[in-house]
Design a protein around this motif. Structure first.
Motif, PDB file in Angstrom:
ATOM      1  N   PHE A 145       5.875  18.899 -26.663  1.00 50.75           N
ATOM      2  CA  PHE A 145       5.161  17.691 -27.056  1.00 50.75           C
ATOM      3  C   PHE A 145       5.624  17.278 -28.442  1.00 50.75           C
ATOM      4  CE2 PHE A 145       2.470  19.654 -23.984  1.00 50.75           C
ATOM      5  CZ  PHE A 145       1.877  18.624 -23.295  1.00 50.75           C
ATOM      6  N   LYS A 152       2.653  11.949 -32.827  1.00 50.85           N
ATOM      7  CA  LYS A 152       2.900  10.528 -33.103  1.00 50.85           C
ATOM      8  C   LYS A 152       3.734  10.392 -34.380  1.00 50.85           C
ATOM      9  CE  LYS A 152       0.294   6.233 -32.733  1.00 50.85           C
ATOM     10  NZ  LYS A 152       0.621   5.525 -33.955  1.00 50.85           N
ATOM     11  N   SER A 182      -2.890  16.781 -32.324  1.00 53.12           N
ATOM     12  CA  SER A 182      -3.858  16.008 -31.532  1.00 53.12           C
ATOM     13  C   SER A 182      -3.311  14.620 -31.212  1.00 53.12           C
ATOM     14  CB  SER A 182      -5.195  15.898 -32.265  1.00 53.12           C
ATOM     15  OG  SER A 182      -5.059  15.019 -33.360  1.00 53.12           O
ATOM     16  N   THR A 183      -2.241  14.179 -31.905  1.00 56.03           N
ATOM     17  CA  THR A 183      -1.658  12.859 -31.616  1.00 56.03           C
ATOM     18  C   THR A 183      -0.533  12.941 -30.577  1.00 56.03           C
ATOM     19  OG1 THR A 183       0.042  13.025 -33.330  1.00 56.03           O
ATOM     20  CG2 THR A 183      -2.096  12.138 -34.003  1.00 56.03           C
ATOM     21  N   ASP A 236       1.268  13.433 -26.945  1.00 58.74           N
ATOM     22  CA  ASP A 236       0.965  13.306 -25.523  1.00 58.74           C
ATOM     23  C   ASP A 236       2.221  13.661 -24.742  1.00 58.74           C
ATOM     24  OD1 ASP A 236       2.613  11.090 -25.341  1.00 58.74           O
ATOM     25  OD2 ASP A 236       0.984   9.714 -25.814  1.00 58.74           O
ATOM     26  N   SER A 240       5.484  13.935 -23.125  1.00 56.30           N
ATOM     27  CA  SER A 240       6.707  13.141 -23.054  1.00 56.30           C
ATOM     28  C   SER A 240       7.833  14.107 -23.355  1.00 56.30           C
ATOM     29  CB  SER A 240       6.706  12.019 -24.080  1.00 56.30           C
ATOM     30  OG  SER A 240       6.721  12.570 -25.375  1.00 56.30           O
TER      31      SER A 240
END
Ligand code: NAD
Length: 307
Positions: free
Chosen positions: A256, A259, A285-286, A288, A290
């Motif tokens: 992961f 961001k 926590s940011t 997702d 990908s």
């Protein structure tokens, strides 16, 4: 999903390396039960990779045949290019092709990095990393030409998360994931899919880990093999995917990217700027799901620059 796309492996030819014991034996038995013709490869050495004995592969071949399946033994080492080519050739010689390659053979030379001998490092790499490269390379063009291939790597939590005393093993297991990611991109157009399992099972490699007998049964290597058989089948439609499998539990392991932050690259970027934003850069926590790199958050940040 079309009706004729099946988890059965009738008409398919598989090579399982290191199939004389532990996980590889269970993979070979299940692939054969699913209908594949199997090359049972094992050089039959000790857990640290010393010696050799044809009995290990022979025994598994006899088990497959006794259950009504079809298999041949192969006693070559995965650890040289020449012998790995012979392993793949034995599938072509015996059954006319190769559809499935399970890279499973492995050895251990555990020691903390400070006390380790780099000779052990290199031998562990030779079996786990180079063995996977050599066998996959020998099968690769055949699979791409026939427009079907399923290649399965065997990684480890030691590679994906680290483990004390396993720097040689862990880095070989992580190195093969880079190979998986690149080959997945190259093979996809020809229906050659490359995935990995990260197993947990009680075998001679792990020893009994000092756990009680009822829990030992739950760590049966047979519980890992359904994931391998699925990844080997036409039903498998994923590539570059790591499946964790232990004690009847299955999951997917993936990288992961957070961001992060995007500074203005037309101006100088300083260490202080990085320092001030580090908590944001590091904030999982940011993140997702990908892929890393250009398909992931890096790309999203680059997109904000051109927007
Ligand atoms: P195992 O020792 O029972 O099986 C390994 C097999 O590989 C043996 O039969 C051995 O003879 C064979 N082998 C070793 N070197 C070889 C070579 N050069 N050429 C051909 N065959 C060779 O151990 P296992 O636990 O069944 O391990 C199987 C694979 O799973 C390994 O790659 C291991 O690193 C990986 N793995 C196991 C666990 C676990 O919990 N057991 C966890 C993570 C990864």
């Amino acid at each position: 999903m079309e009706n004729d796309v099946t988890t059965r492996l009738d008409g398919k030819v598989a090579v399982v390396t290191g199939a004389g014991s532990g996980l590889g034996r269970q993979h070979a038995l299940l692939l054969a039960k699913q209908g594949a013709k199997v090359v049972v490869n094992d050089l039959g050495g000790s857990v640290n990779g010393v010696g050799g004995d044809s009995a290990a592969a022979d025994k598994v071949v006899a088990e497959i045949k006794a259950a009504g399946g079809d298999a041949v033994p192969n006693y070559e080492s995965v650890a040289t290019q020449e012998s790995a080519e012979k392993i793949i050739k034995s599938a072509v010689d015996a059954f006319g092709k190769i559809d499935i390659l399970v890279n499973n053979a492995g050895i251990l030379r555990d020691k903390s990095f400070g006390k380790s001998d780099l000779k052990d490092f290199s031998e562990v790499f030779q079996v786990h990393y180079w063995g996977t490269v050599y066998c996959t390379k020998a099968a690769w063009n055949l699979m791409n030409e026939q427009k079907y291939g399923r290649v399965i790597f065997t990684t480890s939590i030691a590679g994906t998360s680290g483990n004390f005393g396993q720097s040689n093993y862990g880095s070989a297991k992580a190195g093969m994931l880079g190979l998986m990611n690149c080959l997945a991109i190259e093979g996809r157009k020809n229906n050659v899919l490359v995935n990995a399992i990260s197993p947990g099972a009680l075998t001679r490699m792990t020893g009994n880990l000092g756990i009680d007998e009822s829990f030992m049964k739950k760590l049966d290597p047979a519980f890992v093999s359904p994931a391998v058989a699925w990844l080997a089948s036409e039903r498998c439609d994923v590539t570059a995917t790591i499946i964790t499998a232990a004690a009847g539990g299955f999951g997917r392991l993936h990288y992961f990217e957070t961001k992060g932050v995007q500074f203005d690259p037309s101006k100088p970027i300083t260490v202080d700027m990085f320092d001030q934003q580090f908590d944001k850069i590091n904030d999982l926590s940011t993140a997702d799901p990908s892929t890393a790199g250009t398909e992931g958050k890096t790309q999203e940040r680059l997109d904000t620059l051109s927007a």
